[in-house]
Motif scaffolding. Sequence first.
Motif, PDB file in Angstrom:
ATOM      1  N   LEU A  73       0.840  -1.195   0.000  1.00 37.46           N
ATOM      2  CA  LEU A  73       0.000   0.000   0.000  1.00 37.46           C
ATOM      3  C   LEU A  73       0.871   1.240   0.000  1.00 37.46           C
ATOM      4  O   LEU A  73       1.748   1.398   0.852  1.00 37.46           O
ATOM      5  N   GLY A  74       0.642   2.135  -0.957  1.00 39.46           N
ATOM      6  CA  GLY A  74       1.352   3.391  -1.007  1.00 39.46           C
ATOM      7  C   GLY A  74       0.505   4.519  -0.446  1.00 39.46           C
ATOM      8  O   GLY A  74      -0.659   4.669  -0.823  1.00 39.46           O
ATOM      9  N   LEU A  75       1.058   5.295   0.470  1.00 39.01           N
ATOM     10  CA  LEU A  75       0.382   6.464   1.041  1.00 39.01           C
ATOM     11  C   LEU A  75       1.024   7.704   0.441  1.00 39.01           C
ATOM     12  O   LEU A  75       2.225   7.941   0.634  1.00 39.01           O
ATOM     13  N   ILE A  76       0.247   8.492  -0.285  1.00 38.42           N
ATOM     14  CA  ILE A  76       0.777   9.693  -0.923  1.00 38.42           C
ATOM     15  C   ILE A  76      -0.058  10.902  -0.512  1.00 38.42           C
ATOM     16  O   ILE A  76      -1.143  10.767   0.054  1.00 38.42           O
ATOM     17  N   GLY A  77       0.456  12.078  -0.831  1.00 42.37           N
ATOM     18  CA  GLY A  77      -0.244  13.319  -0.507  1.00 42.37           C
ATOM     19  C   GLY A  77       0.764  14.411  -0.240  1.00 42.37           C
ATOM     20  O   GLY A  77       1.953  14.141  -0.016  1.00 42.37           O
ATOM     21  N   PRO A  78       0.334  15.653  -0.243  1.00 47.13           N
ATOM     22  CA  PRO A  78       1.256  16.766  -0.005  1.00 47.13           C
ATOM     23  C   PRO A  78       1.777  16.771   1.426  1.00 47.13           C
ATOM     24  O   PRO A  78       1.224  16.100   2.312  1.00 47.13           O
ATOM     25  N   SER A  79       2.852  17.504   1.655  1.00 46.04           N
ATOM     26  CA  SER A  79       3.388  17.646   3.010  1.00 46.04           C
ATOM     27  C   SER A  79       2.295  18.203   3.924  1.00 46.04           C
ATOM     28  O   SER A  79       1.563  19.116   3.548  1.00 46.04           O
ATOM     29  N   GLY A  80       2.182  17.618   5.122  1.00 41.96           N
ATOM     30  CA  GLY A  80       1.169  18.050   6.070  1.00 41.96           C
ATOM     31  C   GLY A  80      -0.179  17.400   5.881  1.00 41.96           C
ATOM     32  O   GLY A  80      -1.129  17.723   6.600  1.00 41.96           O
ATOM     33  N   SER A  81      -0.288  16.454   4.944  1.00 42.88           N
ATOM     34  CA  SER A  81      -1.585  15.816   4.694  1.00 42.88           C
ATOM     35  C   SER A  81      -1.912  14.732   5.713  1.00 42.88           C
ATOM     36  O   SER A  81      -3.059  14.303   5.815  1.00 42.88           O
ATOM     37  N   GLY A  82      -0.896  14.280   6.466  1.00 44.93           N
ATOM     38  CA  GLY A  82      -1.140  13.284   7.507  1.00 44.93           C
ATOM     39  C   GLY A  82      -0.660  11.885   7.182  1.00 44.93           C
ATOM     40  O   GLY A  82      -0.879  10.962   7.959  1.00 44.93           O
ATOM     41  N   LYS A  83       0.042  11.710   6.067  1.00 41.38           N
ATOM     42  CA  LYS A  83       0.422  10.345   5.668  1.00 41.38           C
ATOM     43  C   LYS A  83       1.429   9.709   6.635  1.00 41.38           C
ATOM     44  O   LYS A  83       1.293   8.530   6.975  1.00 41.38           O
ATOM     45  N   SER A  84       2.429  10.465   7.093  1.00 42.20           N
ATOM     46  CA  SER A  84       3.379   9.909   8.060  1.00 42.20           C
ATOM     47  C   SER A  84       2.696   9.645   9.398  1.00 42.20           C
ATOM     48  O   SER A  84       2.986   8.644  10.066  1.00 42.20           O
ATOM     49  N   SER A  85       1.780  10.514   9.783  1.00 44.20           N
ATOM     50  CA  SER A  85       1.036  10.292  11.030  1.00 44.20           C
ATOM     51  C   SER A  85       0.190   9.028  10.942  1.00 44.20           C
ATOM     52  O   SER A  85       0.084   8.267  11.911  1.00 44.20           O
ATOM     53  N   LEU A  86      -0.389   8.780   9.775  1.00 40.71           N
ATOM     54  CA  LEU A  86      -1.174   7.564   9.583  1.00 40.71           C
ATOM     55  C   LEU A  86      -0.283   6.330   9.719  1.00 40.71           C
ATOM     56  O   LEU A  86      -0.664   5.339  10.347  1.00 40.71           O
ATOM     57  N   THR A  88       3.580  -7.727   4.479  1.00 46.05           N
ATOM     58  CA  THR A  88       2.733  -6.637   4.018  1.00 46.05           C
ATOM     59  C   THR A  88       3.550  -5.351   4.110  1.00 46.05           C
ATOM     60  O   THR A  88       4.207  -5.095   5.123  1.00 46.05           O
ATOM     61  N   LEU A  89       3.521  -4.536   3.059  1.00 45.23           N
ATOM     62  CA  LEU A  89       4.322  -3.310   3.018  1.00 45.23           C
ATOM     63  C   LEU A  89       3.418  -2.099   2.914  1.00 45.23           C
ATOM     64  O   LEU A  89       2.570  -2.022   2.021  1.00 45.23           O
ATOM     65  N   VAL A  90       3.585  -1.160   3.850  1.00 43.24           N
ATOM     66  CA  VAL A  90       2.903   0.139   3.780  1.00 43.24           C
ATOM     67  C   VAL A  90       3.992   1.191   3.644  1.00 43.24           C
ATOM     68  O   VAL A  90       4.903   1.279   4.475  1.00 43.24           O
ATOM     69  N   LEU A  91       3.885   1.990   2.582  1.00 42.66           N
ATOM     70  CA  LEU A  91       4.961   2.877   2.184  1.00 42.66           C
ATOM     71  C   LEU A  91       4.459   4.306   2.041  1.00 42.66           C
ATOM     72  O   LEU A  91       3.515   4.570   1.304  1.00 42.66           O
ATOM     73  N   VAL A  92       5.085   5.239   2.771  1.00 41.69           N
ATOM     74  CA  VAL A  92       4.825   6.665   2.587  1.00 41.69           C
ATOM     75  C   VAL A  92       5.836   7.209   1.595  1.00 41.69           C
ATOM     76  O   VAL A  92       7.048   6.990   1.740  1.00 41.69           O
ATOM     77  N   THR A  93       5.366   7.906   0.567  1.00 41.18           N
ATOM     78  CA  THR A  93       6.285   8.437  -0.425  1.00 41.18           C
ATOM     79  C   THR A  93       5.712   9.671  -1.109  1.00 41.18           C
ATOM     80  O   THR A  93       4.489   9.831  -1.197  1.00 41.18           O
ATOM     81  N   HIS A  94       6.593  10.547  -1.563  1.00 46.65           N
ATOM     82  CA  HIS A  94       6.199  11.657  -2.422  1.00 46.65           C
ATOM     83  C   HIS A  94       6.329  11.285  -3.895  1.00 46.65           C
ATOM     84  O   HIS A  94       5.889  12.025  -4.766  1.00 46.65           O
ATOM     85  N   SER A  95       6.968  10.140  -4.168  1.00 42.16           N
ATOM     86  CA  SER A  95       7.266   9.739  -5.542  1.00 42.16           C
ATOM     87  C   SER A  95       6.085   8.988  -6.158  1.00 42.16           C
ATOM     88  O   SER A  95       5.732   7.899  -5.704  1.00 42.16           O
ATOM     89  N   HIS A  96       5.496   9.552  -7.198  1.00 40.74           N
ATOM     90  CA  HIS A  96       4.402   8.864  -7.876  1.00 40.74           C
ATOM     91  C   HIS A  96       4.916   7.627  -8.608  1.00 40.74           C
ATOM     92  O   HIS A  96       4.201   6.634  -8.740  1.00 40.74           O
ATOM     93  N   GLU A  97       6.150   7.680  -9.097  1.00 36.27           N
ATOM     94  CA  GLU A  97       6.743   6.514  -9.757  1.00 36.27           C
ATOM     95  C   GLU A  97       6.882   5.358  -8.782  1.00 36.27           C
ATOM     96  O   GLU A  97       6.580   4.203  -9.118  1.00 36.27           O
TER      97      GLU A  97
END
Length: 231
Positions: free
Chosen positions: A38-51, A196-205
């Motif tokens: 699962l990839g978690l994406i979104g702008p800075s401050g969107s809450g992805k790292s907190s999630l 199971t892998l959950v990944l926070v990233t800014h990279s759409h690739e």
Amino acid sequence: MTDPILSLKDASLSLNGNAGPVDILHSITLDVARGETLGLIGPSGSGKSSLLMLMGGLEQATGGSITALGHDLTAMGEDALARFRRDHMGVVFQSFHLIPTMTALENVATPLELSGARDAFERAAAELETVGLSNRANHYPAQMSGGEQQRVALARASAPRPHILLADEPTGNLDEANGAAIMDLLFGLRDRHGATLVLVTHSHELAARCDRIIRLRDGHIAPETARKAAE
């Protein structure tokens, strides 16, 4: 989705700021299947790292519930959460978080020793070989490049064979070539151990390599990704 390995029901997170409580996450409901990436994406401050921190029990939800492998993380104290992470989760951070006074081998062996593994150093050595760092086993973090330190961090996270791997911008401090190598290693470890892998990233690739992408916006799951997840 049947038998999710991670399940969040109306999970919320508020933190106390100088001006009072700040709402970080709002009623997040999300299931993650066993073996899913699962990839978690979104702008800075969107809450992805907190999630991601909520999923790992590194932050306590202020509302709702979070279960992992059938265990209610929101009902556990700090010691119980630490034991649960030790036995079931691997966490990789952007800033490595290696112990500076320990060699690469000792860093990787530490979670194995804490879990009582008698062959901790043998397994740690094998994991360092997997990430291509056998020749750096006796080096300290300050003697290694950023890419090498992140490989040690990956080896440390994967050595206990965790059910769940959580990665928070693991390539954020690396150049493009090292970042690509780290991601190949991370997905390879996932494939080899079946985690199971959950990944926070800014990279759409990078996110495109995941089975599913969740976009966060202002502490909410964006409606378009919620719809895709339900389809």
